[in-house]
Design an enzyme around this catalytic site. Structure first.
Site, PDB file in Angstrom:
ATOM      1  CB  SER A 129      -0.979  -0.063   1.303  1.00  0.00           C
ATOM      2  OG  SER A 129      -0.296  -0.284   2.257  1.00  0.00           O
ATOM      3  CG  HIS A 150      -2.942  -1.090  -2.780  1.00  0.00           C
ATOM      4  ND1 HIS A 150      -3.092   0.288  -2.503  1.00  0.00           N
ATOM      5  CD2 HIS A 150      -3.152  -1.693  -1.713  1.00  0.00           C
ATOM      6  CE1 HIS A 150      -3.482   0.398  -1.102  1.00  0.00           C
ATOM      7  NE2 HIS A 150      -3.626  -0.675  -0.599  1.00  0.00           N
ATOM      8  CD  GLU A 162      -3.442   3.219  -5.169  1.00  0.00           C
ATOM      9  OE1 GLU A 162      -3.128   4.560  -5.147  1.00  0.00           O
ATOM     10  OE2 GLU A 162      -3.170   2.610  -4.198  1.00  0.00           O
ATOM     11  CG  ASN A 200      -2.702   3.668   2.007  1.00  0.00           C
ATOM     12  OD1 ASN A 200      -3.660   3.721   2.560  1.00  0.00           O
ATOM     13  ND2 ASN A 200      -2.399   2.565   1.278  1.00  0.00           N
TER      14      ASN A 200
END
Length: 295
Positions: A129, A150, A162, A200
């Site tokens: 992440s 991800h 992602e 993130n």
């Protein structure tokens, strides 16, 4: 790389390896099995692996009971899933997706092992992440075949994947990974290989700021979460979400952001650090910001 001439990807019987049988790894394995892939799920802990297999089988059976999956497809999905504590069983995998702890050193060690086991055409994907895909790829002999994939938590439910290209990731690798995510029914966003990527990079500073608000006495944890849920229409408050993700994971990502981007605004909140030091890691441990022992 992952297809056969004249056949669409969804009709190809691919072999997917997944390393790590925690919530992320078992969820990814379930997705792959339900969508017609042969799956090898690996974990060094044989008891955890047995528990994960039972959990995946139970979730697939529930999909059948709810009418979201035919009985035949459910039976096939369970048959597609195999578990192993031996990485050598990945020798025939078309792609391996690692979903282990968020540590660059641990992931690099795994990628070195996988690079020496899987066939030369195989893609190595990381569910990281926040960690640099370029750096993970650098320890392999196939940097053009290393990519970030991800998934959001939990993988069978959340719609997003992602995708992150490293400095050397090839178009073939990207296209094959994108096609696989779409086969899983996911929507794709693409990020450059910067610390935290998209999700993130935005989410974790918000969670960290919520910890600072709690740490400095701005409000109670309940009011911080209620403010964000009712005031910004978030389905979960940031502190509740942190418990769901795992406070240790949140702290690891904040450390990566702080080291990779070099800005003091990414410095982890001391309260977050203290909770992790105390073993208050969230739902998975029964206590984090909130206490789940009575739930």
């Amino acid at each position: 790389m992952l297809s056969q001439p004249g056949l669409p990807l969804e009709d190809v019987k691919m072999c997917i390896g997944v390393v790590g049988c925690g919530q992320m790894g078992s969820g990814i394995a379930q997705l792959a099995a339900v969508n017609g892939c042969e799956v090898w799920l690996h974990d060094a802990d044989s008891m955890a692996l047995s528990k994960a297999r039972k959990s995946i089988s139970s979730r697939i059976e529930n999909l059948v009971l709810k009418g979201n999956l035919t009985k035949e497809k459910g039976t096939e999905a369970i048959r597609n899933l195999r578990c192993t504590s031996n990485l050598e069983d990945f020798h025939s995998a078309d792609m391996v997706i690692e979903a282990i702890m968020e540590s660059e050193d641990v992931k690099k060690k795994l990628f070195v092992q996988l690079d020496n086991i899987v066939k030369s055409s195989s893609i190595l994907a990381s569910n990281t992440s926040s960690i640099s895909i370029t750096r993970l790829a650098s320890v392999t002999s196939r940097p053009s075949q290393v990519i970030g994939m991800h998934f959001m938590n939990p993988p069978p439910v959340m719609k997003l994947v992602e995708i992150i290209r490293g400095a050397s990731t090839s178009d073939d690798t990207f296209n094959a990974t994108k096609s696989l995510a779409e086969r899983f029914g996911k929507k794709i966003v693409c990020s450059q290989d910067f610390s935290g990527f998209i999700v993130n990079r935005v989410l974790m500073p918000m969670i960290n700021e919520a910890f600072y608000a709690l740490y400095t006495g701005v409000a109670t944890k309940e009011d911080i979460d209620a403010g964000m849920k009712l005031g910004t229409n978030h389905p979960m408050g940031p502190l509740e979400l942190a418990d769901h993700i795992g406070l240790d994971v949140c702290l690891s990502i904040m450390k990566v952001l702080h080291a990779g981007l070099g800005d003091s605004k990414y410095l982890p909140c001391p309260l977050l650090v203290q909770y992790v030091d105390a073993g208050r890691l969230g739902r998975k441990k029964g206590v984090g910001v909130y206490n789940y022992s009575k739930i």
